[in-house]
Design a protein around this motif. Structure first.
Motif, mmCIF file in Angstrom:
data_model
loop_
_atom_site.group_PDB
_atom_site.id
_atom_site.type_symbol
_atom_site.label_atom_id
_atom_site.label_comp_id
_atom_site.label_asym_id
_atom_site.label_seq_id
_atom_site.Cartn_x
_atom_site.Cartn_y
_atom_site.Cartn_z
ATOM 1 N N LEU A 57 -2.034 12.179 24.574
ATOM 2 C CA LEU A 57 -1.784 12.499 26.119
ATOM 3 C C LEU A 57 -2.169 11.206 27.249
ATOM 4 O O LEU A 57 -1.716 11.200 28.038
ATOM 5 C CB LEU A 57 -2.762 13.907 26.545
ATOM 6 N N LYS A 58 -2.977 10.291 26.382
ATOM 7 C CA LYS A 58 -3.182 9.207 27.299
ATOM 8 C C LYS A 58 -3.618 8.283 26.246
ATOM 9 O O LYS A 58 -4.668 8.356 25.688
ATOM 10 C CB LYS A 58 -4.039 9.316 28.427
ATOM 11 N N ASN A 59 -2.905 7.015 25.857
ATOM 12 C CA ASN A 59 -3.077 6.049 25.240
ATOM 13 C C ASN A 59 -2.941 4.833 26.328
ATOM 14 O O ASN A 59 -2.403 4.884 27.256
ATOM 15 C CB ASN A 59 -2.068 5.800 23.891
ATOM 16 N N THR A 60 -3.375 3.624 25.663
ATOM 17 C CA THR A 60 -3.247 2.407 26.609
ATOM 18 C C THR A 60 -3.089 1.314 25.666
ATOM 19 O O THR A 60 -3.212 1.208 24.544
ATOM 20 C CB THR A 60 -4.551 2.340 27.237
ATOM 21 N N PHE A 61 -2.310 0.435 26.463
ATOM 22 C CA PHE A 61 -1.888 -0.980 25.692
ATOM 23 C C PHE A 61 -1.851 -1.882 26.981
ATOM 24 O O PHE A 61 -1.547 -1.735 27.917
ATOM 25 C CB PHE A 61 -0.620 -0.895 25.120
ATOM 26 N N HIS A 62 -1.895 -3.226 26.578
ATOM 27 C CA HIS A 62 -1.529 -4.548 27.474
ATOM 28 C C HIS A 62 -0.363 -5.242 27.006
ATOM 29 O O HIS A 62 -0.271 -5.168 25.857
ATOM 30 C CB HIS A 62 -2.872 -5.411 27.587
ATOM 31 N N THR A 79 -11.437 9.746 23.390
ATOM 32 C CA THR A 79 -11.396 11.371 23.211
ATOM 33 C C THR A 79 -10.298 11.810 22.514
ATOM 34 O O THR A 79 -8.979 11.504 22.961
ATOM 35 C CB THR A 79 -11.690 11.939 24.636
ATOM 36 N N TYR A 80 -10.747 12.456 21.283
ATOM 37 C CA TYR A 80 -9.463 13.125 20.560
ATOM 38 C C TYR A 80 -9.776 14.693 20.649
ATOM 39 O O TYR A 80 -10.794 15.100 20.681
ATOM 40 C CB TYR A 80 -9.552 12.578 19.153
ATOM 41 N N VAL A 81 -8.640 15.407 20.642
ATOM 42 C CA VAL A 81 -8.862 16.889 20.471
ATOM 43 C C VAL A 81 -7.962 17.295 19.301
ATOM 44 O O VAL A 81 -6.791 16.959 19.265
ATOM 45 C CB VAL A 81 -8.368 17.735 21.617
ATOM 46 N N TYR A 82 -8.458 18.093 18.361
ATOM 47 C CA TYR A 82 -7.871 18.687 17.372
ATOM 48 C C TYR A 82 -7.599 20.117 17.605
ATOM 49 O O TYR A 82 -8.352 21.045 17.977
ATOM 50 C CB TYR A 82 -8.217 18.335 15.826
ATOM 51 N N ARG A 83 -6.224 20.623 17.505
ATOM 52 C CA ARG A 83 -6.016 22.030 17.776
ATOM 53 C C ARG A 83 -5.592 22.834 16.636
ATOM 54 O O ARG A 83 -4.787 22.162 15.659
ATOM 55 C CB ARG A 83 -4.707 21.987 18.805
ATOM 56 N N ILE A 84 -6.340 23.884 16.212
ATOM 57 C CA ILE A 84 -5.847 24.836 15.205
ATOM 58 C C ILE A 84 -5.574 26.137 15.889
ATOM 59 O O ILE A 84 -6.303 26.741 16.786
ATOM 60 C CB ILE A 84 -7.195 24.856 14.290
ATOM 61 N N ILE A 85 -4.528 26.747 14.990
ATOM 62 C CA ILE A 85 -4.240 28.255 15.598
ATOM 63 C C ILE A 85 -4.546 28.884 14.305
ATOM 64 O O ILE A 85 -3.878 28.690 13.107
ATOM 65 C CB ILE A 85 -2.679 28.354 15.867
ATOM 66 N N HIS A 86 -5.382 29.850 14.135
ATOM 67 C CA HIS A 86 -6.127 30.788 13.366
ATOM 68 C C HIS A 86 -5.649 32.175 13.316
ATOM 69 O O HIS A 86 -5.948 32.978 14.400
ATOM 70 C CB HIS A 86 -7.573 30.413 13.106
ATOM 71 N N SER A 87 -5.005 32.771 12.268
ATOM 72 C CA SER A 87 -4.750 34.174 12.276
ATOM 73 C C SER A 87 -5.532 34.637 10.951
ATOM 74 O O SER A 87 -5.239 33.936 9.812
ATOM 75 C CB SER A 87 -3.240 34.381 12.263
ATOM 76 N N HIS A 88 -5.913 35.616 11.112
ATOM 77 C CA HIS A 88 -6.529 36.402 9.772
ATOM 78 C C HIS A 88 -5.744 38.122 9.515
ATOM 79 O O HIS A 88 -6.243 38.694 8.565
ATOM 80 C CB HIS A 88 -7.978 36.462 9.628
ATOM 81 N N PHE A 96 -4.438 15.121 18.958
ATOM 82 C CA PHE A 96 -4.085 14.442 20.269
ATOM 83 C C PHE A 96 -5.230 13.531 20.632
ATOM 84 O O PHE A 96 -6.393 13.643 20.486
ATOM 85 C CB PHE A 96 -4.067 15.663 21.213
ATOM 86 N N LEU A 97 -4.875 12.355 20.723
ATOM 87 C CA LEU A 97 -5.413 11.384 21.676
ATOM 88 C C LEU A 97 -5.443 11.746 23.160
ATOM 89 O O LEU A 97 -4.320 11.752 23.774
ATOM 90 C CB LEU A 97 -5.028 9.933 21.493
ATOM 91 N N VAL A 98 -6.429 12.121 23.666
ATOM 92 C CA VAL A 98 -6.499 12.645 25.129
ATOM 93 C C VAL A 98 -6.703 11.762 26.046
ATOM 94 O O VAL A 98 -6.410 11.686 26.992
ATOM 95 C CB VAL A 98 -7.566 13.817 25.087
ATOM 96 N N ASP A 99 -7.752 10.656 25.745
ATOM 97 C CA ASP A 99 -7.971 9.749 26.939
ATOM 98 C C ASP A 99 -8.766 8.478 26.278
ATOM 99 O O ASP A 99 -9.281 8.532 25.125
ATOM 100 C CB ASP A 99 -9.049 10.443 27.604
ATOM 101 N N VAL A 100 -8.603 7.451 26.843
ATOM 102 C CA VAL A 100 -8.915 6.302 26.572
ATOM 103 C C VAL A 100 -9.695 5.848 27.848
ATOM 104 O O VAL A 100 -8.900 5.429 28.808
ATOM 105 C CB VAL A 100 -7.854 5.128 25.789
ATOM 106 N N GLN A 101 -10.740 5.287 27.739
ATOM 107 C CA GLN A 101 -11.605 4.729 28.902
ATOM 108 C C GLN A 101 -11.923 3.258 28.805
ATOM 109 O O GLN A 101 -12.277 2.898 27.749
ATOM 110 C CB GLN A 101 -12.696 5.454 29.186
#
Length: 320
Positions: free
Chosen positions: A67-72, A154-163, A309-314
């Motif tokens: 969602l947001k990475n950075t480079f120069h 900041t990274y976020v890992y998303r899981i969809i779980h069903s039982h 997801f890489l969510v943010d780099v500060q």
């Protein structure tokens, strides 16, 4: 003011991309489709040979999203404005390119619609040398660098779980944006958070370090690890339509990791471990002994890339 180095100015850029379309971020030659390769193409179209030294703050693997990475990147000193660079790169990243092929048959080839530049700004000129404390012969200040100036990722890992349902048809929109898990029992979110709490702080993460890691030290300081769960039936119908049976029990679980830096594949390895805790195959108090072992072979398997997801780099003092 942008840093000027031998006729070049350094710019800091932020970007986002859909990782399933790429073989990772880092350039691997023209024959492989990578995020950096697409950005290089756009830079070549915009500025010709008047750019150099593209360096990213956070290299991501094949299938991992940002969602947001950075480079120069350094551009030869001329009257570029940040707006011109921003609009120009996005134009070349997204334009339809015509070329002749075969018997003068025109084909339309899409360069890219899976990556876009979010913002462009002039980079600071210098930054404190991160190695000066260990080596007194090193200079106190060095050229500003997107990778070494990053203060938090900041990274976020998303899981969809069903039982009690078939996730292959229940959530078709998430096949490459979440790890879809089916098990007879719900994941124990409370136990997962208890285990996550033991990961916070400065630790040796050798047991969760991927093979081929180029980082010198396995010691990482995690400032937060948060596990959250939400019933998918709570989402707006316009987003999910009628694909989810209201009688089914299906959750979106997110695991958020915050730290100044990470070892190779650390987030995916930790996620795989936390899922095993959620399934009851590990207990929260097993985490300290796993870390103390410093042996990757003793820890659970790695989560797949497409849920990450890489969510943010500060960067300190910079909003990009």
């Amino acid at each position: 003011m942008a840093a000027v180095r031998g006729g070049f100015q350094r710019y800091l850029l932020s970007l986002q991309y859909h990782g399933s379309s790429f073989l990772g971020f880092s350039y691997q030659g023209e024959q492989h489709r990578t995020v950096e390769g697409c950005v290089r193409q756009a830079l070549q179209s915009l500025a010709g040979t008047t750019w150099e030294n593209l360096q990213v703050s956070s290299r991501t693997d094949r299938g991992v999203h940002a969602l947001k990475n950075t480079f120069h990147v350094d551009l030869r000193h001329q009257k570029w404005t940040c707006e011109q660079i921003h609009r120009g790169l996005n134009f070349y990243l997204q334009r339809l390119h015509e070329r002749e092929e075969g018997k003068r048959r025109l084909l339309r080839e899409r360069i890219d619609r899976d990556v876009r530049i979010l913002r462009v700004m002039e980079a600071p000129q210098q930054m404190p040398n991160p190695w000066a404390q260990q080596d007194p012969t090193q200079p106190l200040l060095v050229d500003w660098n997107a990778r070494f100036s990053a203060t938090q990722r900041t990274y976020v890992y998303r899981i969809i779980h069903s039982h009690d349902g078939d996730l292959d048809w229940m959530v078709p929109f998430e096949w490459d944006r979440a790890w879809r898990i089916h098990s007879q029992n719900p994941l124990n979110i409370e136990a997962m958070q208890q285990a996550a709490d033991m990961l916070v702080g400065e630790h040796d993460f050798s047991s969760f370090r991927g093979k081929g890691c180029q980082r010198i030290s396995p010691i990482v300081n995690l400032s937060a690890v948060r596990v959250n769960a939400r019933d998918l039936n709570d989402f707006e119908p316009l987003l999910w339509g009628t694909t989810i049976d209201k009688s089914s029990r299906c959750q979106l679980i997110t695991i958020q990791f915050e730290g100044n830096s990470f070892v190779y594949r650390q987030v995916r390895n930790l996620t795989g471990c936390l899922v095993q805790v959620g399934k009851g195959r590990l207990r929260p108090h097993d985490i300290p002994s796993l870390m103390a072992a410093r042996n990757r072979a003793l820890a659970p398997g790695m989560a797949p890339p497409h849920g990450l997801f890489l969510v943010d780099v500060q960067h300190q003092g910079i909003r990009i």
